[in-house]
Design an enzyme around this catalytic site. Structure first.
Site, PDB file in Angstrom:
ATOM      1  N   SER A   1       0.827  -1.204   0.000  1.00  0.00           N
ATOM      2  CA  SER A   1       0.000   0.000   0.000  1.00  0.00           C
ATOM      3  C   SER A   1       0.858   1.250   0.000  1.00  0.00           C
ATOM      4  O   SER A   1       0.338   2.352  -0.191  1.00  0.00           O
ATOM      5  CB  SER A   1      -0.867   0.030   1.255  1.00  0.00           C
ATOM      6  OG  SER A   1      -1.621  -1.135   1.357  1.00  0.00           O
TER       7      SER A   1
ATOM      8  N   HIS B   1      -1.280  -2.804  -7.142  1.00  0.00           N
ATOM      9  CA  HIS B   1      -1.996  -2.475  -5.905  1.00  0.00           C
ATOM     10  C   HIS B   1      -3.512  -2.595  -6.043  1.00  0.00           C
ATOM     11  O   HIS B   1      -4.158  -1.721  -6.616  1.00  0.00           O
ATOM     12  CB  HIS B   1      -1.588  -1.054  -5.454  1.00  0.00           C
ATOM     13  CG  HIS B   1      -2.187  -0.643  -4.154  1.00  0.00           C
ATOM     14  ND1 HIS B   1      -2.637   0.627  -3.895  1.00  0.00           N
ATOM     15  CD2 HIS B   1      -2.427  -1.348  -3.019  1.00  0.00           C
ATOM     16  CE1 HIS B   1      -3.113   0.681  -2.670  1.00  0.00           C
ATOM     17  NE2 HIS B   1      -2.998  -0.496  -2.123  1.00  0.00           N
TER      18      HIS B   1
ATOM     19  N   GLU C   1      -4.118   0.088  -8.853  1.00  0.00           N
ATOM     20  CA  GLU C   1      -3.058   1.070  -9.121  1.00  0.00           C
ATOM     21  C   GLU C   1      -1.842   0.314  -9.648  1.00  0.00           C
ATOM     22  O   GLU C   1      -1.411  -0.657  -9.031  1.00  0.00           O
ATOM     23  CB  GLU C   1      -2.638   1.782  -7.827  1.00  0.00           C
ATOM     24  CG  GLU C   1      -3.389   3.050  -7.528  1.00  0.00           C
ATOM     25  CD  GLU C   1      -2.873   3.716  -6.247  1.00  0.00           C
ATOM     26  OE1 GLU C   1      -2.431   4.860  -6.329  1.00  0.00           O
ATOM     27  OE2 GLU C   1      -2.933   3.100  -5.175  1.00  0.00           O
TER      28      GLU C   1
ATOM     29  N   ASN D   1      -3.838   5.889  -1.278  1.00  0.00           N
ATOM     30  CA  ASN D   1      -3.539   5.985   0.161  1.00  0.00           C
ATOM     31  C   ASN D   1      -2.889   7.303   0.559  1.00  0.00           C
ATOM     32  O   ASN D   1      -2.955   7.701   1.713  1.00  0.00           O
ATOM     33  CB  ASN D   1      -2.682   4.804   0.611  1.00  0.00           C
ATOM     34  CG  ASN D   1      -3.537   3.558   0.740  1.00  0.00           C
ATOM     35  OD1 ASN D   1      -4.627   3.601   1.309  1.00  0.00           O
ATOM     36  ND2 ASN D   1      -3.074   2.456   0.182  1.00  0.00           N
TER      37      ASN D   1
HETATM   38  P1  NAD Z   1      -3.158  -9.672   6.353  1.00  0.00           P
HETATM   39  O1  NAD Z   1      -2.560  -9.423   7.692  1.00  0.00           O
HETATM   40  O2  NAD Z   1      -4.606 -10.015   6.236  1.00  0.00           O
HETATM   41  O3  NAD Z   1      -2.366 -10.876   5.613  1.00  0.00           O
HETATM   42  C1  NAD Z   1      -0.982 -10.953   5.512  1.00  0.00           C
HETATM   43  C2  NAD Z   1      -0.619 -12.420   5.268  1.00  0.00           C
HETATM   44  O4  NAD Z   1       0.769 -12.491   4.929  1.00  0.00           O
HETATM   45  C3  NAD Z   1      -0.824 -13.319   6.506  1.00  0.00           C
HETATM   46  O5  NAD Z   1      -1.624 -14.442   6.154  1.00  0.00           O
HETATM   47  C4  NAD Z   1       0.591 -13.743   6.869  1.00  0.00           C
HETATM   48  O6  NAD Z   1       0.675 -15.056   7.419  1.00  0.00           O
HETATM   49  C5  NAD Z   1       1.293 -13.676   5.510  1.00  0.00           C
HETATM   50  N1  NAD Z   1       2.734 -13.576   5.583  1.00  0.00           N
HETATM   51  C6  NAD Z   1       3.497 -12.841   6.422  1.00  0.00           C
HETATM   52  N2  NAD Z   1       4.799 -13.044   6.174  1.00  0.00           N
HETATM   53  C7  NAD Z   1       4.870 -13.929   5.141  1.00  0.00           C
HETATM   54  C8  NAD Z   1       5.952 -14.555   4.441  1.00  0.00           C
HETATM   55  N3  NAD Z   1       7.212 -14.275   4.754  1.00  0.00           N
HETATM   56  N4  NAD Z   1       5.647 -15.409   3.459  1.00  0.00           N
HETATM   57  C9  NAD Z   1       4.374 -15.695   3.131  1.00  0.00           C
HETATM   58  N5  NAD Z   1       3.304 -15.147   3.761  1.00  0.00           N
HETATM   59  C10 NAD Z   1       3.558 -14.273   4.763  1.00  0.00           C
HETATM   60  O7  NAD Z   1      -2.773  -8.406   5.476  1.00  0.00           O
HETATM   61  P2  NAD Z   1      -3.537  -7.828   4.164  1.00  0.00           P
HETATM   62  O8  NAD Z   1      -4.516  -6.816   4.586  1.00  0.00           O
HETATM   63  O9  NAD Z   1      -3.928  -8.971   3.291  1.00  0.00           O
HETATM   64  O10 NAD Z   1      -2.337  -7.004   3.493  1.00  0.00           O
HETATM   65  C11 NAD Z   1      -1.386  -7.627   2.643  1.00  0.00           C
HETATM   66  C12 NAD Z   1      -0.739  -6.598   1.752  1.00  0.00           C
HETATM   67  O11 NAD Z   1      -1.753  -5.942   0.976  1.00  0.00           O
HETATM   68  C13 NAD Z   1      -0.006  -5.474   2.490  1.00  0.00           C
HETATM   69  O12 NAD Z   1       1.149  -5.116   1.770  1.00  0.00           O
HETATM   70  C14 NAD Z   1      -1.022  -4.359   2.498  1.00  0.00           C
HETATM   71  O13 NAD Z   1      -0.447  -3.082   2.595  1.00  0.00           O
HETATM   72  C15 NAD Z   1      -1.654  -4.552   1.135  1.00  0.00           C
HETATM   73  N6  NAD Z   1      -2.992  -3.966   0.975  1.00  0.00           N
HETATM   74  C16 NAD Z   1      -3.901  -4.033   1.996  1.00  0.00           C
HETATM   75  C17 NAD Z   1      -5.163  -3.468   1.832  1.00  0.00           C
HETATM   76  C18 NAD Z   1      -6.190  -3.543   2.932  1.00  0.00           C
HETATM   77  O14 NAD Z   1      -7.219  -2.852   2.836  1.00  0.00           O
HETATM   78  N7  NAD Z   1      -6.000  -4.343   3.958  1.00  0.00           N
HETATM   79  C19 NAD Z   1      -5.501  -2.849   0.621  1.00  0.00           C
HETATM   80  C20 NAD Z   1      -4.569  -2.820  -0.420  1.00  0.00           C
HETATM   81  C21 NAD Z   1      -3.320  -3.391  -0.222  1.00  0.00           C
END
Ligand code: NAD
Length: 291
Positions: free
Chosen positions: A119, A140, A152, A190
């Site tokens: 993000s 993104h 994005e 963001n």
């Molecule tokens: P989340 O906490 O729901 O999930 C993250 C996952 O990554 C977990 O299942 C964790 O076990 C896994 N993980 C951690 N380290 C790892 C590794 N070394 N290898 C493999 N898996 C691993 O988080 P999320 O909300 O899904 O966010 C994930 C990404 O998406 C982030 O970069 C976040 O910024 C981005 N993002 C989030 C949103 C949102 O609204 N939450 C929107 C757009 C982008």
């Protein structure tokens, strides 16, 4: 270049949504997480969300089965080296993402494109730790992935046109719309959204309003579909804080300082919906404000 097999790293709320839409669009998906429970939960969530699309007449039952059959899970990250495109969507922490790319690089096919669903973290910096900055970019998605229309696409300083065009083709095949953003902290969505959410938390912190009045004000007064605190809980307060820190550090402007109350919620482990409590408590029948 023809992309057919896509690796998704991280099976959290974003990773499962990304796997879902890629599989529906006909891509073979290899979904990785370091946590076996997360993979199991992701498959159950994808199944449930596909079923919802079937019940609303948006997807045929046979297409649901076909989509599910295209998703394979693995705990072994190097296996993703065999794919045409990797979308990294693990926890929003630079050290986590760097370690993932470091592990992947020795196993990659020469043509594999690397992307991150980050993000906010610098695409150029993530790319520079790999062997292929020209084949690296930001991909993104918005949350929830199956519903939100925008993706994005962020070019790092070295990203080449072939890589950008290949990712654009994937976005188009998903039926989504791409917005091109330059690689500056938090990109476009963001950069604008998070300071607003952070300001809502300041408004709460300073007692200008409570959770209900702040969310109601922005829903009814600014026509936002969700209040900013409700939205923060939906995104994840850890992710919101991480993005504010990236803006603060990357743009070196105090206007991006994270609200201490946001930090306190994260320290408490009250990360929003995903942990059952944030600005609202989700453990009962209906969400109850926590302030
Ligand atoms: P989340 O906490 O729901 O999930 C993250 C996952 O990554 C977990 O299942 C964790 O076990 C896994 N993980 C951690 N380290 C790892 C590794 N070394 N290898 C493999 N898996 C691993 O988080 P999320 O909300 O899904 O966010 C994930 C990404 O998406 C982030 O970069 C976040 O910024 C981005 N993002 C989030 C949103 C949102 O609204 N939450 C929107 C757009 C982008």
């Amino acid at each position: 270049m023809d992309i057919q097999k896509i690796g998704v790293v991280g099976a959290g709320q974003m990773g499962n949504g990304i796997a879902h839409v890629l599989a529906v669009a006909g891509y073979d998906v290899l979904l990785n997480d370091l946590d076996a429970d997360a993979l199991e939960k992701a498959l159950a969530t994808i199944d449930k969300n596909l079923e919802r699309q079937v019940s609303r007449g948006k997807l045929a039952e046979a297409d649901k089965a076909a989509a599910l059959s295209r998703i394979t899970t693995t705990l072994d990250l190097p296996e993703l080296g065999q794919t045409d495109l990797v979308i990294e969507s693990a926890t929003e922490r630079e050290s986590v993402k760097q370690a993932i790319f470091e592990t992947l690089v020795p196993h990659l096919e020469p043509h594999t494109i690397l992307t991150s669903n980050t993000s906010s973290i610098s695409i150029t910096r993530l790319a520079s730790g790999t062997d292929r900055p020209e084949k690296f970019m930001g991909f993104h998605f918005m949350n929830p992935v199956p519903i939100m229309q925008l993706v994005e696409l962020i070019r790092g300083i070295a990203t080449d046109k072939e890589t950008y065009d290949a990712c654009l083709k994937v976005v188009e095949k998903l039926g989504k719309t791409a917005a091109s953003a330059e690689d500056f902290p938090a990109f476009i969505v963001n950069r604008i959204l998070m300071p607003m959410i952070n300001e809502a938390v300041y408004t709460l912190y300073e007692g200008v309003g409570n959770v209900n009045s702040i969310d109601q004000s922005m829903k009814l007064g600014a026509n936002h579909p969700m209040g900013p605190l409700e939205l923060a809980d939906f995104i994840g307060l850890d992710t919101c804080l991480a993005i504010m820190n990236v803006l603060h550090d990357g743009l070196a402007d105090t206007k991006y300082r994270p609200c201490p109350l946001l930090t306190k919620y994260v320290e408490a482990g009250w990360l929003g919906r995903k942990t059952g409590r944030g600005f609202y408590d989700y453990r009962g029948e209906t969400p109850v404000p926590t302030r």
